[in-house]
Structures are given as C-alpha cells and as structure tokens.
Design a protein around this motif. Structure first.
Motif, short mmCIF file in Angstrom:
data_model
loop_
_atom_site.label_atom_id
_atom_site.label_comp_id
_atom_site.label_asym_id
_atom_site.label_seq_id
_atom_site.Cartn_x
_atom_site.Cartn_y
_atom_site.Cartn_z
N PRO A 1 0.50 9.53 -6.60
CA PRO A 1 0.56 10.98 -6.83
C PRO A 1 1.39 11.37 -8.05
N TYR A 2 2.48 10.68 -8.29
CA TYR A 2 3.33 11.01 -9.43
C TYR A 2 2.61 10.72 -10.75
N LEU B 1 -0.70 5.33 6.61
CA LEU B 1 -1.16 5.84 5.32
C LEU B 1 -1.68 7.28 5.43
N ILE B 2 -2.35 7.61 6.53
CA ILE B 2 -2.80 8.98 6.72
C ILE B 2 -1.60 9.91 6.88
N ALA B 3 -0.59 9.47 7.62
CA ALA B 3 0.62 10.29 7.77
C ALA B 3 1.31 10.47 6.42
N ASN B 4 1.29 9.45 5.59
CA ASN B 4 1.87 9.54 4.26
C ASN B 4 1.14 10.60 3.43
N CYS C 1 -7.97 9.73 2.53
CA CYS C 1 -9.31 9.14 2.52
C CYS C 1 -9.29 7.64 2.22
N LEU C 2 -8.40 7.22 1.34
CA LEU C 2 -8.35 5.80 0.96
C LEU C 2 -7.59 4.94 1.97
N GLY C 3 -6.65 5.53 2.69
CA GLY C 3 -5.85 4.79 3.66
C GLY C 3 -6.67 4.05 4.70
N SER D 1 0.82 -1.20 0.00
CA SER D 1 0.00 0.00 0.00
C SER D 1 0.86 1.26 0.00
N LEU D 2 1.99 1.24 0.70
CA LEU D 2 2.89 2.39 0.64
C LEU D 2 3.47 2.55 -0.76
N PHE D 3 3.82 1.45 -1.40
CA PHE D 3 4.34 1.51 -2.76
C PHE D 3 3.29 2.10 -3.70
N VAL D 4 2.07 1.59 -3.64
CA VAL D 4 1.00 2.06 -4.52
C VAL D 4 0.64 3.52 -4.22
#
Length: 110
Positions: free
Chosen positions: A22-23, A80-83, A42-44, A14-17
C-alpha cells in the motif's frame, strides 16, 4: 521442509509484502489506502489457497488427511483479509477525522 516452517515463513513474508504494497502504491500512483485494502482482501485468499494446496499435497505424501494444511491455509487467508480490512477501516476513520477537523476549522473562521 516442515509444514509449520512453511506456514510461518509464508505468513511472515506475505504480511511483509502486503504491508509494503500500500505504501508503494500511495507514493507512486497516489492510490488511496482503502483501494490497497480491497486489493489485499482479494489477493490474500489466493495466496492462502496456494499455500494450503501445497501443504495439503505434502501432507498426503506423508500419509495424513491434510486437515492441518487446510486449516493453515484458512488462517493465512483470515489474517490477510483482516490486514486488508484494517487498511480500509483506517482510511475511513482518517477521512472522517479530516472532515470533522475541516468542519470545525470552517466554523471558527466564520
């Protein structure tokens, strides 16, 4: 499959995706990073809820109360929210830096 392995695999994927996402949106649709950060925020939790639910069901089948599964889901959600928040903050800082640089450039030309 071992719950720890599922946790690690899901968090890594999930971190990879969510960091590739964004890029791709920036290149294809010229979407700013702060919008991608909001989408990630929102998706995290949705991804984390699915993982926590799956791990909870597996834990209950094994006779556990599923507390660790809920904790794993919460950790994934927070990461994921922190990301996503880092994308938002980074874009804000970059925008402020561009504004200050532009103001300095305009002052030197006048």
């Amino acid at each position: 499959m071992n719950a720890g392995a599922v946790f690690g695999i899901v968090l890594t994927l999930s971190l990879f995706v969510f960091n590739y996402f964004p890029y791709t949106l920036k290149e294809k649709y010229k979407l700013p990073y702060w919008v991608s950060g909001i989408i990630i925020c929102c998706l995290g939790p949705l991804v984390a809820m699915g993982v926590g639910s799956y791990l909870g069901e597996e834990a209950q089948r094994e006779g556990s109360d599923g507390f660790g599964a809920g904790l794993a889901g919460a950790i994934i959600a927070l990461v994921l929210i922190a990301n996503g928040a880092l994308y938002i903050i980074g874009n804000m800082v970059s925008g402020i830096e561009r504004y200050v640089t532009r103001q300095k450039k305009d002052k030197t030309h006048n």
